[in-house]
Design a protein around this motif. Structure first.
Motif, PDB file in Angstrom:
ATOM      1  N   THR A 276       1.341   2.816 -19.212  1.00  0.00           N
ATOM      2  CA  THR A 276       1.266   2.413 -17.809  1.00  0.00           C
ATOM      3  C   THR A 276       0.949   3.583 -16.874  1.00  0.00           C
ATOM      4  N   LEU A 277       0.042   3.342 -15.940  1.00  0.00           N
ATOM      5  CA  LEU A 277      -0.205   4.291 -14.860  1.00  0.00           C
ATOM      6  C   LEU A 277       0.772   3.947 -13.736  1.00  0.00           C
ATOM      7  N   PRO A 278       1.717   4.844 -13.421  1.00  0.00           N
ATOM      8  CA  PRO A 278       2.806   4.500 -12.493  1.00  0.00           C
ATOM      9  C   PRO A 278       2.385   4.544 -11.021  1.00  0.00           C
ATOM     10  N   ILE A 279       1.755   3.501 -10.567  1.00  0.00           N
ATOM     11  CA  ILE A 279       1.321   3.434  -9.171  1.00  0.00           C
ATOM     12  C   ILE A 279       2.513   3.146  -8.259  1.00  0.00           C
ATOM     13  N   ALA A 280       2.313   3.337  -6.976  1.00  0.00           N
ATOM     14  CA  ALA A 280       3.391   3.134  -6.006  1.00  0.00           C
ATOM     15  C   ALA A 280       3.872   1.686  -6.027  1.00  0.00           C
ATOM     16  N   PRO A 281       5.181   1.460  -5.928  1.00  0.00           N
ATOM     17  CA  PRO A 281       5.720   0.087  -5.939  1.00  0.00           C
ATOM     18  C   PRO A 281       5.098  -0.816  -4.878  1.00  0.00           C
ATOM     19  N   ALA A 282       4.745  -0.243  -3.717  1.00  0.00           N
ATOM     20  CA  ALA A 282       4.184  -1.065  -2.642  1.00  0.00           C
ATOM     21  C   ALA A 282       2.861  -1.711  -3.062  1.00  0.00           C
ATOM     22  N   ILE A 283       2.098  -1.039  -3.920  1.00  0.00           N
ATOM     23  CA  ILE A 283       0.830  -1.613  -4.387  1.00  0.00           C
ATOM     24  C   ILE A 283       1.106  -2.840  -5.246  1.00  0.00           C
ATOM     25  N   ILE A 284       2.082  -2.720  -6.123  1.00  0.00           N
ATOM     26  CA  ILE A 284       2.459  -3.870  -6.951  1.00  0.00           C
ATOM     27  C   ILE A 284       3.018  -4.986  -6.080  1.00  0.00           C
ATOM     28  N   ALA A 285       3.830  -4.617  -5.098  1.00  0.00           N
ATOM     29  CA  ALA A 285       4.449  -5.613  -4.218  1.00  0.00           C
ATOM     30  C   ALA A 285       3.413  -6.433  -3.465  1.00  0.00           C
ATOM     31  N   SER A 286       2.222  -5.861  -3.262  1.00  0.00           N
ATOM     32  CA  SER A 286       1.177  -6.595  -2.538  1.00  0.00           C
ATOM     33  C   SER A 286       0.736  -7.848  -3.267  1.00  0.00           C
ATOM     34  N   GLN A 287       1.048  -7.930  -4.554  1.00  0.00           N
ATOM     35  CA  GLN A 287       0.650  -9.093  -5.354  1.00  0.00           C
ATOM     36  C   GLN A 287       1.827 -10.028  -5.665  1.00  0.00           C
ATOM     37  N   VAL A 288       2.998  -9.724  -5.127  1.00  0.00           N
ATOM     38  CA  VAL A 288       4.167 -10.579  -5.348  1.00  0.00           C
ATOM     39  C   VAL A 288       4.207 -11.644  -4.257  1.00  0.00           C
ATOM     40  N   PRO A 289       4.186 -12.920  -4.604  1.00  0.00           N
ATOM     41  CA  PRO A 289       4.213 -13.966  -3.571  1.00  0.00           C
ATOM     42  C   PRO A 289       5.548 -14.000  -2.835  1.00  0.00           C
ATOM     43  N   ALA A 290       5.496 -14.357  -1.573  1.00  0.00           N
ATOM     44  CA  ALA A 290       6.719 -14.434  -0.770  1.00  0.00           C
ATOM     45  C   ALA A 290       7.663 -15.493  -1.297  1.00  0.00           C
ATOM     46  N   THR A 291       7.116 -16.460  -2.066  1.00  0.00           N
ATOM     47  CA  THR A 291       7.937 -17.556  -2.593  1.00  0.00           C
ATOM     48  C   THR A 291       8.592 -17.221  -3.932  1.00  0.00           C
ATOM     49  N   ALA A 292       8.427 -15.984  -4.414  1.00  0.00           N
ATOM     50  CA  ALA A 292       8.999 -15.610  -5.717  1.00  0.00           C
ATOM     51  C   ALA A 292      10.512 -15.792  -5.715  1.00  0.00           C
ATOM     52  N   THR A 293      11.032 -16.406  -6.768  1.00  0.00           N
ATOM     53  CA  THR A 293      12.480 -16.594  -6.892  1.00  0.00           C
ATOM     54  C   THR A 293      13.120 -15.540  -7.792  1.00  0.00           C
ATOM     55  N   SER A 294      12.309 -14.755  -8.458  1.00  0.00           N
ATOM     56  CA  SER A 294      12.823 -13.656  -9.278  1.00  0.00           C
ATOM     57  C   SER A 294      11.701 -12.662  -9.522  1.00  0.00           C
TER      58      SER A 294
END
Length: 589
Positions: A276-294
């Motif tokens: 894994t290339l450890p990119i900033a968490p905020a970049i990953i968070a950009s793809q997490v839907p607001a409706t995620a339950t977990s």
């Protein structure tokens, strides 16, 4: 609903568990009847027995892989060699061998490199499809150890739950002629000495299943939904049955993964491993839907010791992601398994469980270069989806999905050059004596194909070189380099080897095991199913019941060991030096 309080967790006994399955609750020990154990029952218990997850120190107890008795030659290389032999011999009217090839244990048990192992298995299945009279079955289910009671966790690999039967090939994607051309390239380039030092957990391309091709598309905006016709990418012709079986394996194993209750409809899984290339968490968070339950961050086993390019150990990066998402999504504090926090980082002790959750989750997110994510992402079914981040200097995610297609469920997202973390060289973590080599190999300096720096990748011959050689010339070149695998001491063919006794033959048939050259089971085998009627089990509903029974028996053994440990090693403070033999549980108030 009656909660059972544990040291750190709460197990809820709800209406979904049949009270008849509960035998008694005595001295803080939950016991089950020895039949009718459903997935829910096992899930309830695994809160305490560290089922498919382990800490970064516990996971190091995974036993080393078995060593090959000879130089390790992948099954697909041997099968390509035989395919070329068949064509050469047929042109010279020579007799042909018919055999069943069963893969060696190390391929099945390898916990460190699910991508490479599945590519090896798929490549062998592809080659077998074009060879009349020759069969390959990895039969990896035979290697299931069921030793949770001694390790404290399940170490089942995806190879061990992947279906055994052969697969069909869509020859509009890859012709037999193109496939044979690639076979010849692979066997001519194969060097067993070079292969013996390869770090398989850090590979991407595969010589036969996913060969590197500079002419393939590298533009993220042009990735097709379905594989294109007539391309030099054998996996493209087998992607449908491959992903269908991976999905089936995911459904088979999901009952014991402790996934959050709504993961399949609204949960997010983020997978990380040694590549894994450890990119900033905020970049990953950009793809997490607001409706995620977990939001579940899962690390592969080798994440326990692998240094990432930014100098962090992989599991430390996982914990950083967990911390970030807990802050960013405070509303998920109780949406996880059994009311736990819906944001979690867990280190998996093997690969069957993570593959199941990656495939079945509502959304899978793969950071850049996480190659072990590729096949699970391709195996998802609509409306589930996957986002695979791409390093713009790497382009292999684009290359892979350009070959097999996105199937409408995968989106490849390129990060910017400025998002690539700086490289930091740090010393590899120290591991205790007896640790499996795979945990240490993860920090070996290698090229993109897993070959150590100074060794380098083999040179694959081009089309013109291969076209200038007859089948017999290619065969002669192979056998000078690697010999013929029938001549090795750990294989069996009836007319070349010592004939086993009738008792040994019957034992092999009864116990569904291959016969070695001296009549005993060994790692890599050739078995004549024509003469001795040995056939691997078909993956039928009845056979699935057999596997389910084995899992239930394993559960019972775990519980018996667990109960004994509580009786023999109870400590007032709930402590203990060995978490695999001591599980503390408190009675209800």
């Amino acid at each position: 609903t009656n909660p059972i309080q544990t040291e750190n967790k709460q197990i809820m006994i709800g209406n979904n568990i049949n009270p008849k399955n509960l035998l008694l609750l005595v001295g803080g020990v939950v016991l089950f009847k020895q039949s009718g154990i459903a997935g829910a029952g096992r899930r309830m218990l695994t809160t305490c027995i560290k089922n498919i997850y382990a800490s970064e120190t516990e996971v190091l107890k995974i036993p080393p892989l078995p060593e090959s008795k000879t130089l390790e030659i992948p099954a697909y290389i041997s099968l390509c060699q035989e395919w070329i032999r068949w064509d050469a011999y047929q042109s010279n009217n020579k007799p042909l061998d018919k055999f069943l090839f069963v893969d060696e244990d190390s391929t099945c048990i390898d916990f460190s490199s699910p991508h490479h192992s599945m590519m090896d298995i798929t490549a062998a299945l592809i080659v077998t499809n074009v060879m009349s009279g020759v069969k390959y079955r990895h039969n990896c289910d035979r290697t299931r150890a069921y030793d949770e009671q001694t390790l404290g966790f399940d170490r089942t690999t995806i190879q061990q739950v992947y279906n055994t039967p052969g697969i069909g090939i869509d020859y509009s994607k890859i012709s037999k002629e193109e496939l044979k051309m690639q076979c010849k390239k692979c066997v001519l380039a194969f060097d067993p000495q070079r292969e013996s030092v390869r770090v398989k957990s850090k590979t991407s391309y595969h010589c036969l299943a996913w060969p590197e091709d500079a002419t393939r598309n590298k533009d993220v905006t042009q990735i097709p939904v379905f594989p294109a016709d007539n391309q030099k990418f054998p996996l493209a012709g087998a992607i449908m049955p491959t992903t269908a079986r991976l999905y089936h394996a995911a459904k088979e194993f999901v009952a014991i993964t402790d996934a959050p209750p709504a993961e399949e409809t609204s949960g997010v899984v983020i997978y990380i491993d040694q590549q894994t290339l450890p990119i900033a968490p905020a970049i990953i968070a950009s793809q997490v839907p607001a409706t995620a339950t977990s939001i579940s961050i899962i690390g592969g086993p080798v994440c326990a010791t692998a240094n990432l390019v930014n100098g962090q150990v992989c599991h430390e990066y996982g914990k950083d992601l967990e911390s970030y998402f807990k802050t960013a999504f405070p509303g998920l504090a109780t949406t996880g398994y059994n009311g736990e926090n819906g944001v979690s980082f867990k280190l998996a002790a093997a690969t069957a469980g993570p593959n199941s959750r990656m495939i079945l989750s509502s959304k899978l997110i793969c950071p850049p270069k996480t190659v072990s994510c590729f096949l699970p992402a391709a195996s998802k079914k609509d409306p589930a989806s996957a986002v695979v981040f791409e390093d713009p200097t790497w382009k292999k995610a684009i290359d892979f999905f350009s070959g097999v297609g996105t199937r409408g469920v995968v989106t490849v997202v390129e990060i910017s050059q400025s998002d690539i973390p700086a490289t930091v060289i740090v010393a590899a973590p120290t591991t205790p004596p007896g640790t499996a080599d795979e945990f240490n190999y993860a920090n070996t300096a290698v090229d993109d194909n897993g070959y150590p720096v100074g060794v380098g990748s083999p040179i694959i011959p081009d089309d013109s070189t291969v076209n200038g050689l007859t089948d017999q010339q290619v065969l002669d070149d192979i056998e000078i380099a690697i010999g013929r695998f029938q001549d090795k001491p750990d294989v069996y063919i009836s007319h070349l080897s010592i004939t086993p006794s009738q008792l040994q033959i019957q034992n092999a048939i009864t116990n569904n095991i291959p016969i070695g050259v001296n009549g005993v089971p060994k790692g890599r085998e050739l078995v004549t199913d024509y003469k001795y009627k040995y056939t691997p089990p078909k993956y039928t509903a009845e056979y699935r019941k057999v596997l389910s029974t084995k899992r239930t028996e394993s559960l019972i053994r775990i519980q018996q060991t667990w109960a004994t440990a509580l009786v023999g090693h109870r400590h007032d403070n709930g402590g203990g030096s060995d978490p695999s033999t001591l599980y503390e549980i408190k009675c209800p108030n």
